[in-house]
Design an enzyme around this catalytic site. Structure first.
Site, PDB file in Angstrom:
ATOM      1  N   GLY A  51      15.210  -3.409  -1.623  1.00 53.34           N
ATOM      2  CA  GLY A  51      14.924  -2.093  -2.681  1.00 53.34           C
ATOM      3  C   GLY A  51      15.687  -2.503  -4.270  1.00 53.34           C
ATOM      4  CD  GLU A  95      -1.562  -2.511   1.584  1.00 52.84           C
ATOM      5  OE1 GLU A  95      -0.318  -2.609   1.913  1.00 52.84           O
ATOM      6  OE2 GLU A  95      -2.265  -3.372   1.426  1.00 52.84           O
ATOM      7  CD  GLU A 137       6.227  -4.078  -7.257  1.00 49.15           C
ATOM      8  OE1 GLU A 137       5.819  -3.133  -6.379  1.00 49.15           O
ATOM      9  OE2 GLU A 137       6.915  -4.991  -7.066  1.00 49.15           O
TER      10      GLU A 137
END
Length: 432
Positions: free
Chosen positions: A315, A65, A343
């Site tokens: 990341g 989120e 993604e």
């Protein structure tokens, strides 16, 4: 009467629950679910000063989120440079991701536990001009106190599962009806969620089905120099990616890789656990399967004999999705609910997924209808799909179809941006 009784009882308990909340925090800390250095934030004690000027507060449940907000925050900041942003989440992993990804002018804090004294302390300090929820788990004290201060409240990117709806409907419907009516407007992901929220008491005129905000999210970032270095190092070697895997899935992924290696012995698996703190456990599992491994966290690079590259860092999914033409999206071979397929779609990687995709069921349905993703249900079917997609034309066809589905919904962010700026402009400004 039932409405006031349900909520009043909760708030009365919340006002006196600090000792209970402290015990719960201690239990969570012992279980590794809290950041000891930032525990005061959970008590509503800020670790950062409030910036001067208007402040938009976004609350998100966890990593997925909060990541969906990044492009929206970036664009709001570009349109209105005077704006400041506060993002709150409740998980340690989300805090780590936000620390690395939030743009300038934005700060992250852990959301206070839903205890009235802590909630009031939080709001006393931050004094947001607009409060934006991006989840459908409603904390009564936080919502009630925010509305009591005349802070405009909106709900965006809302999605509600059947289980959550049923829990509210059968046990706490009077309470949730009153909580939902505190929102001025709601942007929801799909018709199912809209139906659930109407049934629970949110007025239909405040509901707008816009799609998922993740559709408008910017592509995951990458260090281009590192991408070039890794691509040269791999030197055209065939690669596939297992991204954001969970306990129970790595076993199946490794079994699939062993089968795929029988067809192409040069094939490299890049394995990215969802939670890097499980890396030692996953490395031990790879060793038990007698596969050679290199670990990203230790600065190692895969050599020609490496069969699995354990990318146990945070990341860097943007890097791996760009390097791998085939990506299995984790959280879907075990009943986790799946992770965001847009993604890999945004970065040109063909998508494989398991049957457990309830978190993104509408998106995966659209991908399936567009022949833009492949369902796998076992190590055998995963190995078969990975082997078949070694044909670059087939992988490119699947990836292009997914990219078209992904790009078709980019106006979701535009709608959210316009709505939020309108709400901000029409709301009275609170003195910081």
């Amino acid at each position: 009467m039932a409405i006031s009784l349900a909520l009043s009882a909760y708030l009365a308990f919340s006002a006196r629950a600090t000792r209970y909340a402290e015990r719960k925090l201690a239990d969570r800390l012992a279980a590794g679910k809290e950041d000891e250095d930032r525990l005061d934030e959970r008590r509503g004690i800020p670790s950062e000063p409030r910036p001067k000027g208007p402040l938009i507060w976004f609350h998100a449940a966890s990593v997925g989120e909060s990541l969906s907000l990044l492009e929206l925050i970036r664009r709001m900041g570009e349109d209105r440079p005077e704006l400041n942003f506060l993002v709150t989440t409740g998980t340690v992993t989300s805090a780590q991701v936000m620390a690395a990804r939030l743009p300038a002018g934005a700060v992250h804090q852990f959301v206070p536990v839903d205890v009235l004294p802590w909630v009031r302390r939080f709001l006393d300090h931050w004094k947001p001009d607009l409060a934006v929820w991006t989840e459908s788990e409603f904390w009564p004290a936080l919502l009630t106190e925010t509305r009591a201060r005349a802070i405009p409240m909106v709900l965006i990117n809302a999605r509600m599962s059947k289980a959550s709806h049923d829990r509210w409907r059968w046990f706490l419907r009077p309470m949730v009806r009153k909580l939902l009516r505190k929102f001025d407007i709601a942007h929801v992901q799909d018709d199912i969620t809209a139906g659930y929220l109407r049934r629970l008491g949110l007025p239909a005129e405040r509901l707008h089905v816009t799609g998922t905000l993740k559709e408008g999210a910017a592509a995951l970032p990458v260090d281009e120099a590192e991408r070039t270095r890794m691509a040269r190092h791999l030197n055209g070697r065939p690669v596939w990616l297992a991204a954001s895997t969970h306990e129970g899935e790595e076993e199946k992924v490794l079994e699939a890789h062993i089968q795929a290696l029988r067809v192409n012995h040069r094939l490299l698996l890049i394995l990215v656990p969802r939670h890097p703190n499980r890396a030692d456990e996953v490395a031990a599992l790879i060793d038990r399967h007698r596969l050679s491994v290199a670990r990203r966290s230790e600065g190692e690079l895969p050599d020609t004999d490496t069969q699995v590259y354990l990318a146990d860092t945070m990341g860097e999914l943007g890097l791996w999705y760009r390097l791998a033409p085939i990506s299995f999206v984790g959280g879907s071979l075990e009943p986790i609910g799946g992770h965001n397929p847009f993604e890999p779609a945004a970065l040109g990687s063909a998508i494989l997924h398991g049957p457990y995709v309830t978190n993104f069921v509408d998106i995966f349905q659209r991908l399936t209808e567009a022949h833009a993703a492949r369902l796998v249900t076992s190590p055998g079917s995963l190995a078969e799909a990975v082997t078949d997609l070694q044909n670059p034309d087939k992988a490119a066809e699947l990836a292009h179809a997914a990219w078209e589905v992904c790009s078709a919904g980019a106006d979701v962010t535009d709608q959210a941006l316009e709505m939020l700026l309108d709400r901000l402009d029409s709301a009275p400004r609170l003195a910081p």
